[in-house]
Design a protein around this motif. Sequence first.
Motif, mmCIF file in Angstrom:
data_model
loop_
_atom_site.group_PDB
_atom_site.id
_atom_site.type_symbol
_atom_site.label_atom_id
_atom_site.label_comp_id
_atom_site.label_asym_id
_atom_site.label_seq_id
_atom_site.Cartn_x
_atom_site.Cartn_y
_atom_site.Cartn_z
ATOM 1 N N PRO A 175 0.834 -1.210 0.000
ATOM 2 C CA PRO A 175 0.000 0.000 0.000
ATOM 3 C C PRO A 175 0.864 1.253 0.000
ATOM 4 C CG PRO A 175 -0.715 -1.562 1.684
ATOM 5 C CD PRO A 175 0.596 -2.060 1.177
ATOM 6 N N PRO A 176 0.306 2.388 -0.448
ATOM 7 C CA PRO A 176 1.073 3.639 -0.438
ATOM 8 C C PRO A 176 1.603 3.948 0.966
ATOM 9 C CG PRO A 176 -0.947 3.905 -1.694
ATOM 10 C CD PRO A 176 -1.031 2.555 -1.044
ATOM 11 N N LYS A 177 2.871 4.357 1.025
ATOM 12 C CA LYS A 177 3.522 4.621 2.300
ATOM 13 C C LYS A 177 4.337 5.899 2.202
ATOM 14 C CE LYS A 177 6.994 2.018 3.504
ATOM 15 N NZ LYS A 177 7.783 0.868 4.009
ATOM 16 N N ARG A 202 1.599 -5.349 -10.704
ATOM 17 C CA ARG A 202 1.561 -4.703 -12.019
ATOM 18 C C ARG A 202 2.303 -3.378 -12.072
ATOM 19 N NH1 ARG A 202 0.580 -7.862 -16.367
ATOM 20 N NH2 ARG A 202 -0.958 -9.460 -15.813
ATOM 21 N N PHE A 203 2.373 -2.668 -10.975
ATOM 22 C CA PHE A 203 2.993 -1.341 -11.014
ATOM 23 C C PHE A 203 3.603 -1.028 -9.653
ATOM 24 C CE2 PHE A 203 2.638 3.329 -10.442
ATOM 25 C CZ PHE A 203 3.525 3.714 -11.453
ATOM 26 N N ASP A 204 4.792 -0.432 -9.655
ATOM 27 C CA ASP A 204 5.419 -0.013 -8.405
ATOM 28 C C ASP A 204 6.099 1.336 -8.605
ATOM 29 O OD1 ASP A 204 8.517 -0.546 -8.916
ATOM 30 O OD2 ASP A 204 7.462 -2.311 -9.661
ATOM 31 N N TYR A 205 6.228 2.074 -7.512
ATOM 32 C CA TYR A 205 6.812 3.407 -7.579
ATOM 33 C C TYR A 205 7.519 3.713 -6.257
ATOM 34 C CZ TYR A 205 2.588 4.404 -4.914
ATOM 35 O OH TYR A 205 1.590 4.373 -3.973
ATOM 36 N N ALA A 206 8.562 4.538 -6.337
ATOM 37 C CA ALA A 206 9.278 4.997 -5.141
ATOM 38 C C ALA A 206 9.913 6.344 -5.461
ATOM 39 C CB ALA A 206 10.340 3.990 -4.716
ATOM 40 N N SER A 240 19.475 15.537 -2.588
ATOM 41 C CA SER A 240 19.435 14.368 -3.466
ATOM 42 C C SER A 240 17.990 13.978 -3.748
ATOM 43 C CB SER A 240 20.174 13.187 -2.832
ATOM 44 O OG SER A 240 21.554 13.449 -2.704
ATOM 45 N N TYR A 241 17.699 13.710 -5.016
ATOM 46 C CA TYR A 241 16.353 13.348 -5.463
ATOM 47 C C TYR A 241 16.451 12.021 -6.236
ATOM 48 C CZ TYR A 241 16.126 18.438 -4.890
ATOM 49 O OH TYR A 241 16.249 19.724 -4.412
ATOM 50 N N SER A 242 15.531 11.116 -5.994
ATOM 51 C CA SER A 242 15.551 9.857 -6.736
ATOM 52 C C SER A 242 14.130 9.376 -6.991
ATOM 53 C CB SER A 242 16.338 8.783 -5.984
ATOM 54 O OG SER A 242 15.672 8.406 -4.792
ATOM 55 N N ALA A 243 13.990 8.597 -8.056
ATOM 56 C CA ALA A 243 12.689 8.022 -8.406
ATOM 57 C C ALA A 243 12.921 6.674 -9.062
ATOM 58 C CB ALA A 243 11.928 8.942 -9.359
ATOM 59 N N ARG A 244 11.982 5.763 -8.833
ATOM 60 C CA ARG A 244 12.064 4.431 -9.438
ATOM 61 C C ARG A 244 10.656 3.964 -9.774
ATOM 62 N NH1 ARG A 244 16.178 -0.270 -7.991
ATOM 63 N NH2 ARG A 244 15.481 -1.765 -9.542
ATOM 64 N N LEU A 245 10.456 3.555 -11.034
ATOM 65 C CA LEU A 245 9.145 3.128 -11.518
ATOM 66 C C LEU A 245 9.270 1.800 -12.236
ATOM 67 C CD1 LEU A 245 7.969 6.522 -13.075
ATOM 68 C CD2 LEU A 245 7.366 5.630 -10.820
ATOM 69 N N GLY A 246 8.269 0.965 -12.082
ATOM 70 C CA GLY A 246 8.224 -0.300 -12.803
ATOM 71 C C GLY A 246 6.800 -0.634 -13.183
#
Length: 647
Positions: A175-177, A202-206, A240-246
């Motif tokens: 769940p969104p955290k 199906r989908f993930d994000y950070a 610092s900025y980061s993003a990760r999508l799948g």
Amino acid sequence: MFRLLKPAKSGHFSLVLSLLAVSTMLTPLAVLAQSGDKPIALDEVVVSPTGVPTPAREIASSVTVVTSQEIERQQRRTLPQALAAVPGLNIVQTGGPGGLTSVFMRGTNSNHVKVLIDGIEVNDPSTPNRSFDFGQMLTTDIERIEVLRGPQSGLYGANTLGGVISITSKRGEGPPKVTGSVEAGSHGTFNQSIGLSGGNDRFDYAFSVSHFRAEATPITPPELVPPGGRRNPNSYDNWSYSARLGARLTDTLSVNWVGRYIDGQLLFTGDSGFPSLPNSFRNSQNYRQAFTRGEVVWDPLGGQFVNRFGVSYSNQDRSDRRPNAAGILGLPTENLGERIKYDWRGDLKLTQSQTLMMGLQYENERFDTPNKTVSNGNKGAFLELQSNWTDRFFTVANIRYDSDDKFGGHTTYRIAPVFIVPGTDTKLKASYGTGFKAPTLSERFSDSRPAFNFYGNPDLKPEESRGWDVGFEQPLLNGQLNVGATWFHNDIENLIVTNAARTSYANVGKATTQGLESFVALEISPQFKVRADYTFTLARDDIARQELLRRPRHKASVTASWNPIEKLTLSATLIYVGARMDGNRDFSIPRMRAPGAAIVNLAADYKVDDKLTVFGRVDNLFDKRYENPVGFLVPGLSAFGGIRVSL
């Protein structure tokens, strides 16, 4: 060493397998079998030695894993802090946070280590030796670090004579955290972070944003400051900025993307004159680093033949400004390093126990300085066969060919067998491999010092190495006690050094590095664990017949964690770095014996409830006055504290 690890969620493992090998983030896996109420911990999984997720017991290569749980427990805020206790490494940082940081692995040069962040090579093409500055990276979004030691060019290509450090960021799940933290303490430290993550099959994000600030870290030894001079502390500020999508588009097609941007500024005391003295006013150095990677994963045969197509891009911009006699900063000097890389990899499962991995790569890198802009390309192809001959005998063999636009082709390889002895479960391991380091763009083409009649040499050849290691690991007391040792040896030729006339570079160097890495890990109880590592390293210049600089013969570390009650975690770390050869601050004394020192760090973490955690730590508990390198003080006794929130 065996660890108790979380089981993978349904569907998560299949998604992870769809990632590129060196960019895969694999949450450590374990199978929990019930014996009464006590879970049985099986071996963890590693990725970097082979490029595919593999149980550690089947791997011969020496690899150390630093997890996000360990980083959080010990409250290590920067990458050099997270790597400090890893065996086989010597961390050299010019002062406190933000200072230029180099890593010497198994006695090789600092530029013999390839660094990957989510599969993106981050070694800087614009620096003279093409090394990565570890001092600019924060640990907030790091899921795991794998430190792979020994020559690895058979899989990873150039610049891996010492090994590979592979860093993987956190992937969203569940769940969104929302997570956040605030920390303050010594040296004007004030840090904040916030993150948002989540995901399903199906989908993930950070997403993550981190701010690190240390306003006043004293790093200049008082005795070096001239009479009447000003002793200025370092000031460092990092965003610092980061993003990760799948996304899993279909049952056979997935896409993944990662991005990272670092914006840092360091104010530090420079030197002038020769022999030099610290200036009364501080220099300014700005870092702007951007890294990104996108990939498409195609799995048409249900895991039998997985294809990954990716493109990576890195851009590293350094800007330096020096003060004049009045303390006014001059115009900036810009240095830009840029790299773009295209790759394909296919994992073909020949049988249940035989996997063939194949890959093609093309990369182009360039540096842009005030005096020159130069670029260069390289094409690479590799094969790797990973074999499980029995449940106790495993091998990995790879071979690679690289074709550089300037210096031509180069073939490298590696083989690494493992045998688990029946009855005792003793793990016997060995490996042999070759490595090479391509001359840097600066070494070949730079004319950054024409006033001193110093120029690059376009005819340089690659540095080459042959390395082997042999060792064992032994579980005792039903896995509660684990011991192990590995002897390593590397022969390096064609080392690039300044020529006799000191007007350019030449391939005249030759070196031998050898030593022993050993460990003892004890689980006294599920609440109390301790581990000790010891590394002996002998690194020798075979031409000059003397020890290489900044390679201590002895390094030891002890880490312990204790949960006296369920909500409280205590940890302690002792790191000892022995005496070594070094130069003084400006190398007007080119060789001197630098004394060793032991540093003790303590940390405590109290979980108030599921949403709020209070933490604190003390670094350099005994306020040890220690210079590494010579002329730059390690920060003294420091205390920090803060809170962490998870919603």
